[in-house]
Design a protein around this motif. Structure first.
Motif, PDB file in Angstrom:
ATOM      1  N   GLN A  48       0.829  -1.203   0.000  1.00  0.00           N
ATOM      2  CA  GLN A  48       0.000   0.000   0.000  1.00  0.00           C
ATOM      3  C   GLN A  48       0.864   1.254   0.000  1.00  0.00           C
ATOM      4  O   GLN A  48       0.469   2.280  -0.586  1.00  0.00           O
ATOM      5  CB  GLN A  48      -0.937  -0.018   1.221  1.00  0.00           C
ATOM      6  CG  GLN A  48      -1.953   1.110   1.264  1.00  0.00           C
ATOM      7  CD  GLN A  48      -1.399   2.371   1.890  1.00  0.00           C
ATOM      8  OE1 GLN A  48      -0.400   2.317   2.615  1.00  0.00           O
ATOM      9  NE2 GLN A  48      -2.039   3.498   1.635  1.00  0.00           N
ATOM     10  N   ALA A  49       2.028   1.215   0.616  1.00  0.00           N
ATOM     11  CA  ALA A  49       2.930   2.371   0.595  1.00  0.00           C
ATOM     12  C   ALA A  49       3.331   2.704  -0.842  1.00  0.00           C
ATOM     13  O   ALA A  49       3.412   3.877  -1.228  1.00  0.00           O
ATOM     14  CB  ALA A  49       4.167   2.086   1.446  1.00  0.00           C
ATOM     15  N   MET A  50       3.561   1.670  -1.662  1.00  0.00           N
ATOM     16  CA  MET A  50       3.906   1.893  -3.065  1.00  0.00           C
ATOM     17  C   MET A  50       2.685   2.385  -3.853  1.00  0.00           C
ATOM     18  O   MET A  50       2.808   3.246  -4.733  1.00  0.00           O
ATOM     19  CB  MET A  50       4.473   0.612  -3.669  1.00  0.00           C
ATOM     20  CG  MET A  50       5.850   0.235  -3.100  1.00  0.00           C
ATOM     21  SD  MET A  50       6.618  -1.200  -3.893  1.00  0.00           S
ATOM     22  CE  MET A  50       5.720  -2.548  -3.119  1.00  0.00           C
ATOM     23  N   LEU A  51       1.506   1.832  -3.538  1.00  0.00           N
ATOM     24  CA  LEU A  51       0.273   2.291  -4.176  1.00  0.00           C
ATOM     25  C   LEU A  51       0.081   3.784  -3.923  1.00  0.00           C
ATOM     26  O   LEU A  51      -0.236   4.557  -4.844  1.00  0.00           O
ATOM     27  CB  LEU A  51      -0.919   1.500  -3.626  1.00  0.00           C
ATOM     28  CG  LEU A  51      -2.316   1.917  -4.099  1.00  0.00           C
ATOM     29  CD1 LEU A  51      -2.559   1.421  -5.517  1.00  0.00           C
ATOM     30  CD2 LEU A  51      -3.390   1.376  -3.154  1.00  0.00           C
ATOM     31  N   PHE A  52       0.305   4.199  -2.683  1.00  0.00           N
ATOM     32  CA  PHE A  52       0.132   5.594  -2.295  1.00  0.00           C
ATOM     33  C   PHE A  52       1.172   6.476  -2.973  1.00  0.00           C
ATOM     34  O   PHE A  52       0.865   7.569  -3.450  1.00  0.00           O
ATOM     35  CB  PHE A  52       0.222   5.728  -0.776  1.00  0.00           C
ATOM     36  CG  PHE A  52      -0.066   7.110  -0.267  1.00  0.00           C
ATOM     37  CD1 PHE A  52      -1.362   7.580  -0.194  1.00  0.00           C
ATOM     38  CD2 PHE A  52       0.970   7.944   0.145  1.00  0.00           C
ATOM     39  CE1 PHE A  52      -1.635   8.857   0.278  1.00  0.00           C
ATOM     40  CE2 PHE A  52       0.714   9.219   0.618  1.00  0.00           C
ATOM     41  CZ  PHE A  52      -0.599   9.687   0.683  1.00  0.00           C
ATOM     42  N   PHE A 255       7.796   1.967  -6.122  1.00  0.00           N
ATOM     43  CA  PHE A 255       7.956   3.383  -5.826  1.00  0.00           C
ATOM     44  C   PHE A 255       8.335   4.119  -7.112  1.00  0.00           C
ATOM     45  O   PHE A 255       9.006   3.560  -7.989  1.00  0.00           O
ATOM     46  CB  PHE A 255       9.023   3.596  -4.756  1.00  0.00           C
ATOM     47  CG  PHE A 255       8.589   3.163  -3.389  1.00  0.00           C
ATOM     48  CD1 PHE A 255       7.642   3.895  -2.680  1.00  0.00           C
ATOM     49  CD2 PHE A 255       9.115   2.015  -2.800  1.00  0.00           C
ATOM     50  CE1 PHE A 255       7.229   3.499  -1.417  1.00  0.00           C
ATOM     51  CE2 PHE A 255       8.703   1.604  -1.546  1.00  0.00           C
ATOM     52  CZ  PHE A 255       7.753   2.352  -0.848  1.00  0.00           C
ATOM     53  N   PRO A 256       7.921   5.367  -7.262  1.00  0.00           N
ATOM     54  CA  PRO A 256       8.274   6.124  -8.466  1.00  0.00           C
ATOM     55  C   PRO A 256       9.792   6.218  -8.613  1.00  0.00           C
ATOM     56  O   PRO A 256      10.524   6.175  -7.619  1.00  0.00           O
ATOM     57  CB  PRO A 256       7.662   7.506  -8.194  1.00  0.00           C
ATOM     58  CG  PRO A 256       6.582   7.263  -7.192  1.00  0.00           C
ATOM     59  CD  PRO A 256       7.077   6.140  -6.339  1.00  0.00           C
ATOM     60  N   PRO A 257      10.289   6.335  -9.856  1.00  0.00           N
ATOM     61  CA  PRO A 257      11.739   6.437 -10.062  1.00  0.00           C
ATOM     62  C   PRO A 257      12.302   7.698  -9.412  1.00  0.00           C
ATOM     63  O   PRO A 257      11.594   8.702  -9.251  1.00  0.00           O
ATOM     64  CB  PRO A 257      11.870   6.475 -11.590  1.00  0.00           C
ATOM     65  CG  PRO A 257      10.534   6.952 -12.088  1.00  0.00           C
ATOM     66  CD  PRO A 257       9.541   6.408 -11.125  1.00  0.00           C
ATOM     67  N   GLY A 258      13.570   7.629  -9.048  1.00  0.00           N
ATOM     68  CA  GLY A 258      14.217   8.786  -8.446  1.00  0.00           C
ATOM     69  C   GLY A 258      14.267   9.974  -9.404  1.00  0.00           C
ATOM     70  O   GLY A 258      14.230   9.820 -10.625  1.00  0.00           O
ATOM     71  N   LYS A 259      14.360  11.169  -8.856  1.00  0.00           N
ATOM     72  CA  LYS A 259      14.407  12.397  -9.649  1.00  0.00           C
ATOM     73  C   LYS A 259      15.853  12.732  -9.992  1.00  0.00           C
ATOM     74  O   LYS A 259      16.707  12.854  -9.105  1.00  0.00           O
ATOM     75  CB  LYS A 259      13.762  13.539  -8.866  1.00  0.00           C
ATOM     76  CG  LYS A 259      12.299  13.301  -8.519  1.00  0.00           C
ATOM     77  CD  LYS A 259      11.739  14.424  -7.672  1.00  0.00           C
ATOM     78  CE  LYS A 259      10.272  14.178  -7.314  1.00  0.00           C
ATOM     79  NZ  LYS A 259       9.726  15.252  -6.466  1.00  0.00           N
ATOM     80  N   LYS A 260      16.112  12.896 -11.275  1.00  0.00           N
ATOM     81  CA  LYS A 260      17.489  13.168 -11.723  1.00  0.00           C
ATOM     82  C   LYS A 260      18.031  14.453 -11.101  1.00  0.00           C
ATOM     83  O   LYS A 260      19.231  14.557 -10.808  1.00  0.00           O
ATOM     84  CB  LYS A 260      17.532  13.271 -13.250  1.00  0.00           C
ATOM     85  CG  LYS A 260      17.266  11.949 -13.953  1.00  0.00           C
ATOM     86  CD  LYS A 260      17.355  12.113 -15.472  1.00  0.00           C
ATOM     87  CE  LYS A 260      17.108  10.781 -16.170  1.00  0.00           C
ATOM     88  NZ  LYS A 260      17.174  10.905 -17.653  1.00  0.00           N
ATOM     89  N   GLU A 261      17.148  15.427 -10.912  1.00  0.00           N
ATOM     90  CA  GLU A 261      17.619  16.713 -10.388  1.00  0.00           C
ATOM     91  C   GLU A 261      18.092  16.637  -8.938  1.00  0.00           C
ATOM     92  O   GLU A 261      18.726  17.569  -8.417  1.00  0.00           O
ATOM     93  CB  GLU A 261      16.506  17.777 -10.526  1.00  0.00           C
ATOM     94  CG  GLU A 261      15.256  17.503  -9.713  1.00  0.00           C
ATOM     95  CD  GLU A 261      14.196  16.731 -10.488  1.00  0.00           C
ATOM     96  OE1 GLU A 261      13.003  16.890 -10.139  1.00  0.00           O
ATOM     97  OE2 GLU A 261      14.576  15.984 -11.416  1.00  0.00           O
TER      98      GLU A 261
END
Length: 268
Positions: A48-52, A255-261
């Motif tokens: 659920q943490a990943m769903l959120f 989990f969403p991919p990390g942010k390059k910035e």
């Protein structure tokens, strides 16, 4: 065979008292089974943490069953480890005067899960084809129309990103008698007991019939019914947690991919 296939309803589903005591997932050790429920609940929380975090899809869990079948116990036992910010529990009682001024799905649609959310309905829109049919508040023709409307409603939810899971918590008449008596005998549980519960119990056979009909009419691949033997509270939680976890894992959440910035950023 996966857990989902093991408890999936079928188009000829008949609710029989003798099936309520089955425990196919039990190890035979109650303490070990309870520990397994806790393990599954923790894994559900991780999913659920990943769903959120993804904030794209939604999950709706519907819990239906006779009085004392364990809907409240399922909420705490299976979903008690989930982060509350992504979990919503909705308990449906008799409709209010405001709700009665609208169609029966009006109050339901307001509570369906938002993106990233896991919602659990403790009772649901199915009350409108169960108690209403037992007490002849609607006739067979209206009930058939409502089955079609419910199927359309759940298909709408599915097609707009909601995974729907429906559970019938199946207890026997003898088990319900024992649980009601326990509530009567323990003053600390009197708040759970209403004399109306005894009146509804008189219609036990009728309820089994309309549950069977409703499950047969509204089971679908996009909104499946699972019939859970629930005389054993531990096994009930074990089975439901297994189905929920298997479903979440099949969604391949991440989990969403990390942010390059943010690469190499130093916080000072």
């Amino acid at each position: 065979m996966g857990i989902r296939e093991q408890f999936r309803a079928n188009k000829k589903q008949e609710i029989q008292d003798e099936n309520a005591g089955a425990k196919p997932l039990s190890s035979g050790d109650k303490a070990a089974d309870k520990l397994q429920v806790q393990t599954l609940a923790a894994q559900i929380a991780e999913q659920q943490a990943m769903l959120f975090a993804q904030h794209e899809r939604k999950v709706l869990v519907v819990l239906q069953g006779m009085d004392t079948s364990g809907k409240d116990g399922t909420v705490s036992g299976v979903f008690g480890s989930v982060n509350p910010q992504g979990l919503r529990i909705v308990s449906y009682k008799a409709p209010s005067q405001l709700e009665l001024q609208h169609d029966y799905l009006w109050r339901i649609h307001q509570q369906v899960p938002a993106k990233g959310e896991l919602a659990v309905f403790n009772r649901s829109h199915y009350e409108d084809v169960l108690i209403t049919r037992v007490h002849d508040w609607i006739d067979a023709a209206e009930c058939k129309r409502r089955y079609a409307q419910i199927n359309d409603f759940e298909r709408l939810l599915s097609e707009t990103g909601t995974v729907v899971l429906k559970f019938f918590l199946h207890i026997s008449k003898d088990e319900q008698r024992a649980r009601l008596q326990e509530r009567v005998d323990d003053p600390s549980k009197h708040w759970k007991f209403e004399l109306q519960d005894l009146e509804e119990r008189k219609s036990w056979d009728d309820y089994q019939k309309v549950y069977s009909q409703a499950i047969q009419a509204t089971d679908a691949d996009h909104a499946p019914w699972y019939v859970i033997p629930s005389n054993s509270k531990t096994h009930r939680n074990l089975a439901i947690a297994g189905v929920v976890l298997e479903t979440l894992q099949a969604m391949k959440l991440a989990f969403p991919p990390g942010k390059k910035e943010l690469t190499g950023l130093k916080v000072v």
